[in-house]
Design a protein around this motif. Structure first.
Motif, PDB file in Angstrom:
ATOM      1  N   TYR A 162       0.791  -1.223   0.000  1.00  0.00           N
ATOM      2  CA  TYR A 162       0.000   0.000   0.000  1.00  0.00           C
ATOM      3  C   TYR A 162       0.830   1.284   0.000  1.00  0.00           C
ATOM      4  O   TYR A 162       0.260   2.379   0.081  1.00  0.00           O
ATOM      5  N   TYR A 163       2.171   1.151  -0.089  1.00  0.00           N
ATOM      6  CA  TYR A 163       3.023   2.341  -0.135  1.00  0.00           C
ATOM      7  C   TYR A 163       3.989   2.226  -1.312  1.00  0.00           C
ATOM      8  O   TYR A 163       4.540   1.143  -1.558  1.00  0.00           O
ATOM      9  N   PRO A 164       4.221   3.322  -2.051  1.00  0.00           N
ATOM     10  CA  PRO A 164       5.139   3.290  -3.199  1.00  0.00           C
ATOM     11  C   PRO A 164       6.555   2.920  -2.758  1.00  0.00           C
ATOM     12  O   PRO A 164       7.001   3.302  -1.675  1.00  0.00           O
ATOM     13  N   LEU A 165       7.258   2.205  -3.618  1.00  0.00           N
ATOM     14  CA  LEU A 165       8.602   1.745  -3.287  1.00  0.00           C
ATOM     15  C   LEU A 165       9.544   2.917  -3.014  1.00  0.00           C
ATOM     16  O   LEU A 165      10.358   2.865  -2.090  1.00  0.00           O
ATOM     17  N   LYS A 166       9.429   3.982  -3.779  1.00  0.00           N
ATOM     18  CA  LYS A 166      10.305   5.134  -3.580  1.00  0.00           C
ATOM     19  C   LYS A 166      10.085   5.752  -2.208  1.00  0.00           C
ATOM     20  O   LYS A 166      11.038   6.149  -1.521  1.00  0.00           O
ATOM     21  N   GLU A 167       8.818   5.809  -1.772  1.00  0.00           N
ATOM     22  CA  GLU A 167       8.507   6.362  -0.452  1.00  0.00           C
ATOM     23  C   GLU A 167       9.055   5.468   0.653  1.00  0.00           C
ATOM     24  O   GLU A 167       9.618   5.951   1.646  1.00  0.00           O
ATOM     25  N   LEU A 168       8.907   4.143   0.497  1.00  0.00           N
ATOM     26  CA  LEU A 168       9.438   3.207   1.486  1.00  0.00           C
ATOM     27  C   LEU A 168      10.964   3.274   1.551  1.00  0.00           C
ATOM     28  O   LEU A 168      11.552   3.183   2.630  1.00  0.00           O
ATOM     29  N   ALA A 169      11.604   3.411   0.387  1.00  0.00           N
ATOM     30  CA  ALA A 169      13.066   3.483   0.353  1.00  0.00           C
ATOM     31  C   ALA A 169      13.559   4.703   1.128  1.00  0.00           C
ATOM     32  O   ALA A 169      14.537   4.619   1.888  1.00  0.00           O
ATOM     33  N   SER A 170      12.884   5.841   0.967  1.00  0.00           N
ATOM     34  CA  SER A 170      13.264   7.042   1.722  1.00  0.00           C
ATOM     35  C   SER A 170      13.035   6.838   3.215  1.00  0.00           C
ATOM     36  O   SER A 170      13.815   7.288   4.054  1.00  0.00           O
ATOM     37  N   PHE A 171      11.965   6.128   3.539  1.00  0.00           N
ATOM     38  CA  PHE A 171      11.627   5.858   4.938  1.00  0.00           C
ATOM     39  C   PHE A 171      12.699   4.990   5.600  1.00  0.00           C
ATOM     40  O   PHE A 171      13.121   5.259   6.735  1.00  0.00           O
ATOM     41  N   TYR A 172      13.170   3.958   4.886  1.00  0.00           N
ATOM     42  CA  TYR A 172      14.149   3.024   5.435  1.00  0.00           C
ATOM     43  C   TYR A 172      15.596   3.480   5.236  1.00  0.00           C
ATOM     44  O   TYR A 172      16.519   2.839   5.758  1.00  0.00           O
ATOM     45  N   ALA A 173      15.811   4.559   4.515  1.00  0.00           N
ATOM     46  CA  ALA A 173      17.177   4.974   4.164  1.00  0.00           C
ATOM     47  C   ALA A 173      18.125   5.078   5.357  1.00  0.00           C
ATOM     48  O   ALA A 173      19.283   4.637   5.259  1.00  0.00           O
ATOM     49  N   PRO A 174      17.706   5.627   6.515  1.00  0.00           N
ATOM     50  CA  PRO A 174      18.647   5.714   7.651  1.00  0.00           C
ATOM     51  C   PRO A 174      19.188   4.354   8.086  1.00  0.00           C
ATOM     52  O   PRO A 174      20.333   4.258   8.531  1.00  0.00           O
ATOM     53  N   ILE A 175      18.388   3.302   7.953  1.00  0.00           N
ATOM     54  CA  ILE A 175      18.836   1.961   8.357  1.00  0.00           C
ATOM     55  C   ILE A 175      19.928   1.467   7.431  1.00  0.00           C
ATOM     56  O   ILE A 175      20.969   0.968   7.868  1.00  0.00           O
ATOM     57  N   TYR A 176      19.721   1.599   6.115  1.00  0.00           N
ATOM     58  CA  TYR A 176      20.691   1.074   5.162  1.00  0.00           C
ATOM     59  C   TYR A 176      22.021   1.817   5.255  1.00  0.00           C
ATOM     60  O   TYR A 176      23.083   1.220   5.115  1.00  0.00           O
ATOM     61  N   ARG A 177      21.951   3.114   5.508  1.00  0.00           N
ATOM     62  CA  ARG A 177      23.200   3.871   5.660  1.00  0.00           C
ATOM     63  C   ARG A 177      23.893   3.493   6.970  1.00  0.00           C
ATOM     64  O   ARG A 177      25.091   3.271   7.017  1.00  0.00           O
ATOM     65  N   TYR A 178      23.132   3.431   8.031  1.00  0.00           N
ATOM     66  CA  TYR A 178      23.679   3.220   9.370  1.00  0.00           C
ATOM     67  C   TYR A 178      24.188   1.801   9.572  1.00  0.00           C
ATOM     68  O   TYR A 178      25.101   1.560  10.344  1.00  0.00           O
TER      69      TYR A 178
END
Length: 283
Positions: A162-178
């Motif tokens: 129910y959420y666009p992939l681009k929006e989810l990627a921005s949401f999870y971005a701190p985890i992947y960087r950290y």
């Protein structure tokens, strides 16, 4: 239609498969300040009702309201000020659950290249229903690990569908960087080791190198930090969970209740039983 209440006939609190750290329900009064603390796991905060001011590196002086949710990555420091009395559901996890290989991989790539900025998500209708049910389940102590794992999968499916992939990627971005940092490695593994030497070995470091990097990152020697964290976690389990004292004792690697009691008296000035009883008296 009257609110029909159902009775739960099972008690899972003594089961080995019972766990209490995947989903949590919390309610806070207006005006309460939850002081800055480090997130011990990646945490999504779903605000069911109320209004909260958040102050963290990811969400500096940000207000989020009923029907919204935010993410704080493991190791991040966050402070909450309750502007209006609120209820929330917390979802704690180590890394995003992979339920679709292609979508997960594409999300990782997008997240790795995303500019990290505060992201406040809005609760969609299917997610509202999920959160309402989770609130009831948590109030009824539905803490079975297998059940909560199923609910975890359900939540991830809802987010993915129910959420666009681009929006989810921005949401999870701190985890992947950290997740590539030394701090992330420490926060993810400190409960799995007994001493500094085994911690260094787990990360592939020499002990002197590990001690140096640790002090540069956390501002204090590794051993002192590990003891402090152990004290915080034990005190939290004694005062905020229904785990038995024996369960807590063996969870943290003590060989006997006598050793555990000695540890508590040395660090808290009280026995674990007294700490637990004082918590019950203050309820």
């Amino acid at each position: 239609m009257s609110d029909q209440r159902w009775t739960k006939f099972t008690d899972c609190s003594s089961c080995k498969s019972c766990q209490m750290n995947v989903f949590k329900y919390r309610a806070y009064p207006r005006g309460m300040l939850i002081p800055q603390a480090r997130c011990m796991q990646n945490t999504i905060y779903f605000l069911i009702s109320g209004k909260v001011k958040v102050n963290s590196e990811e969400h500096p002086n940000t207000i989020f309201c009923s029907g919204e949710f935010i993410l704080q990555p493991i190791g991040s420091r966050v402070e909450f000020q309750i502007i209006e009395s609120c209820e929330c559901i917390l979802y704690l996890f180590e890394r995003p659950l992979n339920i679709c290989e292609d979508r997960f991989h594409n999300g990782e790539v997008l997240a790795a290249n995303s500019y990290i900025q505060p992201v406040i998500m809005h609760v969609c209708a299917p997610l509202v229903l999920f959160l309402e049910s989770m609130k009831r389940y948590l109030e009824d102590d539905m803490l079975c690990a297998t059940f909560l794992q199923a609910k975890r999968s359900e939540l991830v499916y809802i987010l993915n569908c129910y959420y666009p992939l681009k929006e989810l990627a921005s949401f999870y971005a701190p985890i992947y960087r950290y997740s590539k940092s030394f701090e992330y490695f420490v926060m993810q593994n400190y409960l799995k080791v007994k001493d500094v030497e085994s911690f260094a070995q787990l990360g592939g470091y020499s002990v002197p190198t590990f001690r140096r990097i640790f002090k540069e990152t956390f501002g204090e020697p590794a051993y002192q930090w590990m003891i402090k964290k152990k004290c915080q976690d034990i005190h939290n389990d004694l005062t905020t969970t229904t785990q038995s004292i024996s369960e807590i004792c063996y969870k943290y690697g003590f060989e006997s209740l006598a050793n555990f009691s000695h540890f508590c008296r040395t660090n808290f000035g009280k026995s674990p039983r007294l700490i637990r009883n004082e918590m019950i008296e203050n309820l």
